[in-house]
Design a protein around this motif. Structure first.
Motif, PDB file in Angstrom:
ATOM      1  N   GLU A 180      41.076  39.629  32.608  1.00  0.00           N
ATOM      2  CA  GLU A 180      39.654  39.587  32.968  1.00  0.00           C
ATOM      3  C   GLU A 180      39.067  40.990  33.028  1.00  0.00           C
ATOM      4  OE1 GLU A 180      39.090  37.284  36.551  1.00  0.00           O
ATOM      5  OE2 GLU A 180      39.903  35.478  35.628  1.00  0.00           O
TER       6      GLU A 180
ATOM      7  N   ARG B  41      44.418  31.966  44.048  1.00  0.00           N
ATOM      8  CA  ARG B  41      45.567  32.548  43.395  1.00  0.00           C
ATOM      9  C   ARG B  41      45.876  33.966  43.899  1.00  0.00           C
ATOM     10  NH1 ARG B  41      47.900  30.186  39.082  1.00  0.00           N
ATOM     11  NH2 ARG B  41      46.140  29.537  37.839  1.00  0.00           N
ATOM     12  N   ALA B  42      44.929  34.554  44.623  1.00  0.00           N
ATOM     13  CA  ALA B  42      45.082  35.961  45.019  1.00  0.00           C
ATOM     14  C   ALA B  42      46.353  36.184  45.832  1.00  0.00           C
ATOM     15  CB  ALA B  42      43.875  36.400  45.828  1.00  0.00           C
TER      16      ALA B  42
ATOM     17  N   MET C 129      42.061  43.614  41.114  1.00  0.00           N
ATOM     18  CA  MET C 129      42.120  42.191  40.823  1.00  0.00           C
ATOM     19  C   MET C 129      43.172  41.524  41.705  1.00  0.00           C
ATOM     20  SD  MET C 129      39.790  42.293  38.512  1.00  0.00           S
ATOM     21  CE  MET C 129      39.713  40.776  37.569  1.00  0.00           C
ATOM     22  N   GLY C 130      42.880  40.289  42.111  1.00  0.00           N
ATOM     23  CA  GLY C 130      43.723  39.627  43.108  1.00  0.00           C
ATOM     24  C   GLY C 130      45.029  39.070  42.597  1.00  0.00           C
ATOM     25  N   CYS C 131      45.169  38.892  41.280  1.00  0.00           N
ATOM     26  CA  CYS C 131      46.425  38.329  40.800  1.00  0.00           C
ATOM     27  C   CYS C 131      46.738  38.802  39.395  1.00  0.00           C
ATOM     28  CB  CYS C 131      46.388  36.793  40.832  1.00  0.00           C
ATOM     29  SG  CYS C 131      45.420  36.105  39.493  1.00  0.00           S
TER      30      CYS C 131
ATOM     31  N   ASN D 189      45.440  36.334  35.901  1.00  0.00           N
ATOM     32  CA  ASN D 189      44.208  36.543  35.132  1.00  0.00           C
ATOM     33  C   ASN D 189      43.658  37.959  35.219  1.00  0.00           C
ATOM     34  OD1 ASN D 189      44.171  33.842  34.387  1.00  0.00           O
ATOM     35  ND2 ASN D 189      43.102  33.264  36.255  1.00  0.00           N
ATOM     36  N   GLY D 190      44.087  38.708  36.241  1.00  0.00           N
ATOM     37  CA  GLY D 190      43.493  40.022  36.503  1.00  0.00           C
ATOM     38  C   GLY D 190      43.446  40.961  35.319  1.00  0.00           C
TER      39      GLY D 190
ATOM     40  N   CYS E  85      37.591  41.475  41.520  1.00  0.00           N
ATOM     41  CA  CYS E  85      37.400  40.037  41.368  1.00  0.00           C
ATOM     42  C   CYS E  85      36.950  39.453  42.709  1.00  0.00           C
ATOM     43  CB  CYS E  85      38.676  39.363  40.859  1.00  0.00           C
ATOM     44  SG  CYS E  85      39.911  39.091  42.138  1.00  0.00           S
ATOM     45  N   PRO E  86      36.311  38.289  42.690  1.00  0.00           N
ATOM     46  CA  PRO E  86      35.829  37.717  43.962  1.00  0.00           C
ATOM     47  C   PRO E  86      36.941  37.056  44.768  1.00  0.00           C
ATOM     48  CG  PRO E  86      35.259  36.278  42.148  1.00  0.00           C
ATOM     49  CD  PRO E  86      35.908  37.475  41.528  1.00  0.00           C
ATOM     50  N   SER E  87      38.168  37.083  44.215  1.00  0.00           N
ATOM     51  CA  SER E  87      39.329  36.457  44.846  1.00  0.00           C
ATOM     52  C   SER E  87      39.244  34.936  44.731  1.00  0.00           C
ATOM     53  CB  SER E  87      39.431  36.873  46.322  1.00  0.00           C
ATOM     54  OG  SER E  87      40.657  36.419  46.842  1.00  0.00           O
ATOM     55  N   CYS E  88      40.389  34.310  44.819  1.00  0.00           N
ATOM     56  CA  CYS E  88      40.439  32.846  44.806  1.00  0.00           C
ATOM     57  C   CYS E  88      41.807  32.445  45.328  1.00  0.00           C
ATOM     58  CB  CYS E  88      40.198  32.302  43.396  1.00  0.00           C
ATOM     59  SG  CYS E  88      41.603  32.547  42.301  1.00  0.00           S
TER      60      CYS E  88
HETATM   61  S1  SF4 Z   1      41.811  37.726  39.180  1.00  0.00           S
HETATM   62 FE1  SF4 Z   1      43.197  36.180  39.961  1.00  0.00          FE
HETATM   63  S2  SF4 Z   1      42.741  36.174  42.182  1.00  0.00           S
HETATM   64 FE2  SF4 Z   1      41.047  37.229  41.215  1.00  0.00          FE
HETATM   65  S3  SF4 Z   1      39.533  35.597  40.894  1.00  0.00           S
HETATM   66 FE3  SF4 Z   1      40.695  35.819  38.981  1.00  0.00          FE
HETATM   67  S4  SF4 Z   1      42.311  34.243  39.187  1.00  0.00           S
HETATM   68 FE4  SF4 Z   1      41.489  34.575  41.257  1.00  0.00          FE
END
Ligand code: SF4
Length: 409
Positions: free
Chosen positions: A314, A277-278, A305-307, A310-311, A272-275
């Motif tokens: 997604e 929430r990571a 995935m950063g979190c 949603n990881g 994931c591109p991170s955000c």
């Molecule tokens: S997986 Fe979590 S940390 Fe990564 S972009 Fe999606 S919401 Fe943000």
């Protein structure tokens, strides 16, 4: 919709054999690279050839610029895991020497060997030995008469250079040819190959020459090579990077796998591109994972995935993935949580699970754990993150309210 149909069918070309690698026709697009050692250094060159083959190269080219290099080739060829092509510069005699050394192919630059007698002599010898030749036109080293005729290295000038060389080969009845019309300018090389593919059915070797160091070099080479492959043009490719040539072979393999032109042999790492929430440094973990999987032949899609919010959802189509939770990593297989591991074990566990799935399959991986327990444990972290951060981890909603207030005041 079958997305693979968005690739234009490959333009039919004749097939030639470079050693045991077929190029053109219905053969898979092959990957080439070139050694940067002195060819006379037999052990050093072989070491590099093995590294290139391990990274995905199907064919490797070595320079043959002096007698010592040709002598080196005589020792390299029988020990090489892949066919060897000799790169010939100005001396046609080196082409003859390389063939004597047993190479599986030659690359000639028509701008460098200009005497028709010399070109015919090399082609006749290649014909008798059954060795293919690449006509390697380069925008930077065209015959001066073509610069004069066209004013610069235009696509037309490059195609004419290839055609002139083909005519010499024709005279001696030699047609085991592949052709390249490389330039460092992407639009120029793309147009040159398009025009070339209209006038010949010989297999084409694609490349953006002198693309430079990564990442810009990778972008340029990919822009040119991928554009043509998507149009159905190209039978073999080489990334020309100012980098360890292993990177060239790896990039070639990754491009063909990404386009669905070669079967996946290695990990397809998505992240994931991170955000806001990571819960971890996603770039760092993705890099660690990339390094850990670099040399492993595991044809799996793996997600970082950063979190945990949603990881897993997604990346539910990935075979395996990891999402960062509360100082812990949540492992999931096809979107289902299978384990929660300490943060510093995330990558190690990912590798272990990937090896298990590769050997025993996804179903066996899911069967070896208590899925209900794993899901319950994962849900705790998910709930905690949601209560800490709310639905809007980047505080976008709050910011929008502020912006509107400022705009109204
Ligand atoms: S997986 Fe979590 S940390 Fe990564 S972009 Fe999606 S919401 Fe943000």
């Amino acid at each position: 919709m079958d997305v693979s149909s968005s690739l234009v069918p490959r333009k039919p070309t004749r097939q030639i054999s470079v050693g045991d690698v077929e190029v053109g026709g219905d053969a898979p697009v092959s990957i080439q690279s070139m050694t940067i050692t002195k060819t006379a250094d037999v052990e050093g060159t072989l070491q590099q050839i093995y590294a290139l083959a391990a990274a995905g190269a199907d064919i490797v080219r070595c320079t043959c610029n002096e007698t010592e290099a040709a002598e080196g080739l005589a020792q390299i060829v029988p020990r090489s895991p892949v066919p060897i092509i000799a790169d010939i510069h100005h001396q046609y005699k080196m082409a003859l020497a390389a063939m004597e050394a047993g190479v599986h192919g030659l690359r000639l630059n028509p701008g460098n060997i200009r005497k028709p007698d010399h070109i015919r002599a090399v082609a006749a010898e290649a014909r008798d030995r059954g060795i293919p030749i690449r006509i390697g036109v380069n925008a930077g080293s065209l015959d001066p008469s073509l610069y004069e005729k066209y004013g610069s290295a235009t696509p037309e000038a490059m195609v004419e250079s290839a055609q002139q060389e083909m005519a010499y080969f024709d005279e001696v009845g030699f047609d085991a040819i592949k052709i390249s019309v490389k330039a460092s300018s992407v639009p120029l090389m793309v147009e040159a190959y398009r025009q070339l593919s209209e006038v010949t059915d010989h297999p084409l070797h694609l490349g953006v020459t002198e693309a430079g160091p990564p990442p810009a070099g990778l972008v340029k080479a990919t822009a040119g090579i991928a554009t043509l492959l998507m149009e159905g043009i190209g039978d073999t490719i080489r990334y020309s990077l100012t980098a360890d040539p292993v990177e060239e072979a790896r990039a070639g393999r990754q491009l063909l796998e990404a386009l669905g032109l070669r079967e996946r042999k290695n990990v397809d790492l998505i992240a994931c591109p991170s955000c806001g929430r990571a819960e971890v440094d996603v770039i760092e973990v993705a890099n660690q994972a990339m390094e850990a999987f670099a040399e492993k032949e595991l044809p799996l899609q793996i997600a970082v995935m950063g979190c945990v919010v949603n990881g897993p959802g997604e990346a539910r189509d990935a075979d395996l993935g990891i999402a960062a939770g509360n100082k812990r990593g949540h492992l999931f297989v096809k979107g289902q949580n299978v384990a929660v591991v300490p943060e510093d074990e995330m990558v190690g566990q990912l590798v272990e699970w990937a090896e298990f799935i590769s050997e025993h399959g996804v179903d066996a991986a899911l069967e070896r754990v208590d899925l209900v327990k794993a899901a319950r444990e994962a849900e705790k972290d998910r709930a905690k993150l949601l209560s800490d951060q709310g639905d809007d981890a980047n505080r976008s909603g709050e910011k929008i309210v502020e912006i509107r207030k400022t705009a109204r005041s």
